[in-house]
Motif scaffolding. Structure first.
Motif, PDB file in Angstrom:
ATOM      1  N   GLU A  44       0.830  -1.202   0.000  1.00 54.63           N
ATOM      2  CA  GLU A  44       0.000   0.000   0.000  1.00 54.63           C
ATOM      3  C   GLU A  44       0.866   1.254   0.000  1.00 54.63           C
ATOM      4  OE1 GLU A  44      -3.534   2.164  -0.136  1.00 54.63           O
ATOM      5  OE2 GLU A  44      -3.139   0.022  -0.450  1.00 54.63           O
ATOM      6  N   ALA A  45       1.950   1.261   0.774  1.00 54.81           N
ATOM      7  CA  ALA A  45       2.848   2.416   0.783  1.00 54.81           C
ATOM      8  C   ALA A  45       3.435   2.664  -0.601  1.00 54.81           C
ATOM      9  CB  ALA A  45       3.956   2.198   1.808  1.00 54.81           C
ATOM     10  N   GLU A  46       3.808   1.602  -1.282  1.00 58.04           N
ATOM     11  CA  GLU A  46       4.336   1.744  -2.638  1.00 58.04           C
ATOM     12  C   GLU A  46       3.266   2.286  -3.576  1.00 58.04           C
ATOM     13  OE1 GLU A  46       7.285  -0.980  -4.906  1.00 58.04           O
ATOM     14  OE2 GLU A  46       5.283  -1.848  -5.233  1.00 58.04           O
ATOM     15  N   LYS A  47       2.052   1.759  -3.475  1.00 54.82           N
ATOM     16  CA  LYS A  47       0.949   2.202  -4.330  1.00 54.82           C
ATOM     17  C   LYS A  47       0.634   3.683  -4.105  1.00 54.82           C
ATOM     18  CE  LYS A  47      -3.950   1.202  -5.214  1.00 54.82           C
ATOM     19  NZ  LYS A  47      -5.103   0.330  -4.805  1.00 54.82           N
ATOM     20  N   ILE A  48       0.655   4.118  -2.845  1.00 54.99           N
ATOM     21  CA  ILE A  48       0.360   5.513  -2.514  1.00 54.99           C
ATOM     22  C   ILE A  48       1.416   6.447  -3.076  1.00 54.99           C
ATOM     23  CG2 ILE A  48       0.268   7.147  -0.577  1.00 54.99           C
ATOM     24  CD1 ILE A  48      -1.077   4.916   1.057  1.00 54.99           C
ATOM     25  N   GLY A  49       2.655   6.003  -3.097  1.00 53.84           N
ATOM     26  CA  GLY A  49       3.725   6.825  -3.637  1.00 53.84           C
ATOM     27  C   GLY A  49       4.807   7.214  -2.659  1.00 53.84           C
ATOM     28  N   TYR A  50       4.884   6.512  -1.521  1.00 52.86           N
ATOM     29  CA  TYR A  50       5.999   6.754  -0.608  1.00 52.86           C
ATOM     30  C   TYR A  50       7.310   6.388  -1.304  1.00 52.86           C
ATOM     31  CZ  TYR A  50       3.017   7.683   3.427  1.00 52.86           C
ATOM     32  OH  TYR A  50       2.127   8.249   4.295  1.00 52.86           O
ATOM     33  N   HIS A  51       8.344   7.145  -0.965  1.00 53.99           N
ATOM     34  CA  HIS A  51       9.646   6.913  -1.591  1.00 53.99           C
ATOM     35  C   HIS A  51      10.378   5.740  -0.964  1.00 53.99           C
ATOM     36  CE1 HIS A  51      14.045   7.826  -2.153  1.00 53.99           C
ATOM     37  NE2 HIS A  51      13.623   7.894  -3.390  1.00 53.99           N
ATOM     38  N   SER A  52      10.200   5.542   0.361  1.00 54.13           N
ATOM     39  CA  SER A  52      10.966   4.504   1.035  1.00 54.13           C
ATOM     40  C   SER A  52      10.226   3.966   2.244  1.00 54.13           C
ATOM     41  CB  SER A  52      12.345   5.031   1.469  1.00 54.13           C
ATOM     42  OG  SER A  52      12.204   6.040   2.451  1.00 54.13           O
ATOM     43  N   ILE A  53      10.608   2.758   2.624  1.00 51.09           N
ATOM     44  CA  ILE A  53      10.185   2.133   3.871  1.00 51.09           C
ATOM     45  C   ILE A  53      11.441   1.847   4.671  1.00 51.09           C
ATOM     46  CG2 ILE A  53       9.126   0.115   4.964  1.00 51.09           C
ATOM     47  CD1 ILE A  53       7.438  -0.259   2.487  1.00 51.09           C
ATOM     48  N   MET A  54      11.441   2.268   5.927  1.00 57.22           N
ATOM     49  CA  MET A  54      12.573   2.035   6.804  1.00 57.22           C
ATOM     50  C   MET A  54      12.160   1.104   7.930  1.00 57.22           C
ATOM     51  SD  MET A  54      14.105   5.886   7.074  1.00 57.22           S
ATOM     52  CE  MET A  54      15.625   5.315   7.829  1.00 57.22           C
ATOM     53  N   LEU A  55      13.138   0.434   8.486  1.00 54.35           N
ATOM     54  CA  LEU A  55      12.896  -0.491   9.585  1.00 54.35           C
ATOM     55  C   LEU A  55      13.965  -0.294  10.644  1.00 54.35           C
ATOM     56  CD1 LEU A  55      10.913  -2.817  10.286  1.00 54.35           C
ATOM     57  CD2 LEU A  55      12.639  -4.397   9.430  1.00 54.35           C
ATOM     58  N   GLY A  56      13.523  -0.059  11.883  1.00 55.57           N
ATOM     59  CA  GLY A  56      14.447   0.140  12.987  1.00 55.57           C
ATOM     60  C   GLY A  56      15.096  -1.152  13.442  1.00 55.57           C
ATOM     61  N   ASP A  57      15.930  -1.041  14.460  1.00 60.03           N
ATOM     62  CA  ASP A  57      16.755  -2.186  14.847  1.00 60.03           C
ATOM     63  C   ASP A  57      16.895  -2.278  16.359  1.00 60.03           C
ATOM     64  OD1 ASP A  57      18.502  -4.335  14.745  1.00 60.03           O
ATOM     65  OD2 ASP A  57      20.269  -3.105  14.303  1.00 60.03           O
ATOM     66  N   HIS A  58      16.194  -3.227  16.927  1.00 60.24           N
ATOM     67  CA  HIS A  58      16.469  -3.708  18.279  1.00 60.24           C
ATOM     68  C   HIS A  58      16.401  -5.228  18.211  1.00 60.24           C
ATOM     69  CE1 HIS A  58      16.622   0.013  20.542  1.00 60.24           C
ATOM     70  NE2 HIS A  58      15.607   0.449  19.816  1.00 60.24           N
ATOM     71  N   ILE A  59      17.315  -5.885  18.888  1.00 57.44           N
ATOM     72  CA  ILE A  59      17.361  -7.346  18.833  1.00 57.44           C
ATOM     73  C   ILE A  59      16.492  -7.956  19.916  1.00 57.44           C
ATOM     74  CG2 ILE A  59      18.886  -9.353  19.098  1.00 57.44           C
ATOM     75  CD1 ILE A  59      21.011  -7.827  17.585  1.00 57.44           C
ATOM     76  N   LEU A  60      16.430  -7.322  21.054  1.00 52.49           N
ATOM     77  CA  LEU A  60      15.588  -7.824  22.137  1.00 52.49           C
ATOM     78  C   LEU A  60      15.217  -6.680  23.053  1.00 52.49           C
ATOM     79  CD1 LEU A  60      17.650  -7.871  24.776  1.00 52.49           C
ATOM     80  CD2 LEU A  60      18.447  -9.970  23.706  1.00 52.49           C
TER      81      LEU A  60
END
Length: 286
Positions: A26-42
């Motif tokens: 859906e984000a791609e269809k809407i036209g967002y440029h990027s998707i980011m993902l944060g980082d915690h292991i636990l």
């Protein structure tokens, strides 16, 4: 001005795999440029909130291995860029980390960027057996080895934390010489790291005067390194849409200062709320 989203906390505490893939499509269809993902292991069993005046996160927040999940999102999308925002450099051995970066960029056909920082949660470092106090120096060495490997150069590397005899990755990244490295942080050491290793930066939301102070400090360091701040890809991020809304009429001024992308990182209670948040944001700002 481009807009991206962070999906780390956007779908609540218990999304399904299907919810996450649907959100990316859906984000791609809407036209967002990027998707980011944060980082915690636990999530540590306990931590001292007083150490973190900027806040922590809800203990029920799910945290996904970013390279694994972004690979799945690469298969579910075709054009949207994918990034770690921000991967904690010293959490993973540098050779394996370089392989993950190369593979993700290969499988996404050059849509990946490596957002990277030194981390902030001491309790998580302790749980992983990684020195919190040495994280900056370790990160610098890891970045040097990671870029060496991603460039396809076979020589070895020796430092305080790394003793690598040499070798090659195969496959190499799709992007040459390697995916953009977006350094997270705005402290003096982070500014030095941006100028030394970064193809861009990722910082928290700033008023225009605050942004000017940051860019001035960064420009000085970049010039000492023989580089121009104009060469950097510039991201600013916030979890609160109110900051962006209040500056809506000034977004051209942000763009004039070189800001390339605003990252919206909402904290939502459910997949339905998260999907509505990304649609409402696009309706308001795109």
């Amino acid at each position: 001005m481009k807009f991206g989203i962070s999906c780390s906390q956007i779908l609540g505490h218990t999304p399904t795999a299907g919810d996450i893939l649907s959100m990316a499509r859906e984000a791609e269809k809407i036209g967002y440029h990027s998707i980011m993902l944060g980082d915690h292991i636990l999530t540590p069993n306990c931590f001292d909130d007083s150490n973190y005046p900027a806040g922590t996160f809800d203990a029920a927040t799910p945290w996904y291995e970013p390279f694994v999940l972004l690979s799945a999102l690469a298969g579910a999308t075709t054009t949207i860029r994918l990034g770690t925002g921000i991967a904690v450099i010293p959490y993973r051995p540098p050779i394996q980390q370089a392989q993950a970066i190369a593979t993700l960029d290969f499988i996404s056909e050059g849509r990946f960027y490596y957002g990277a920082g030194i981390g902030w949660m001491r309790e998580e470092f302790d749980a992983l057996g990684v020195s919190f106090d040495e994280r900056g120096r370790r990160s610098d060495e890891y970045l040097e080895l990671i870029t060496l490997l991603l460039s396809g150069r076979p020589e070895g590397y020796k430092g305080q934390f790394v003793d690598f005899p040499g070798g090659r990755l195969n496959p190499l990244p799709h992007q040459k010489p390697y995916p953009p490295i977006i350094i997270g942080g705005e402290s003096p050491p982070a500014i030095r790291r941006i100028a030394g290793y970064g193809d861009g930066f990722y910082i928290n939301w700033k008023s225009l005067p605050e942004l000017d102070l940051f860019i001035t400090a960064l420009t000085d360091q970049m010039e000492r390194n023989g580089r121009a701040v104009s060469s950097l890809y510039k991201q600013i991020a916030t979890t609160d849409v109110a900051f962006i809304r209040a500056a809506k009429d000034m977004l051209p001024d942000y763009a004039a200062r070189g800001v390339n992308e605003i990252i919206f990182s909402p904290v939502c209670d459910s997949p339905a709320e998260g999907m509505e948040a990304i649609k409402a944001f696009a309706d308001e700002f795109f």
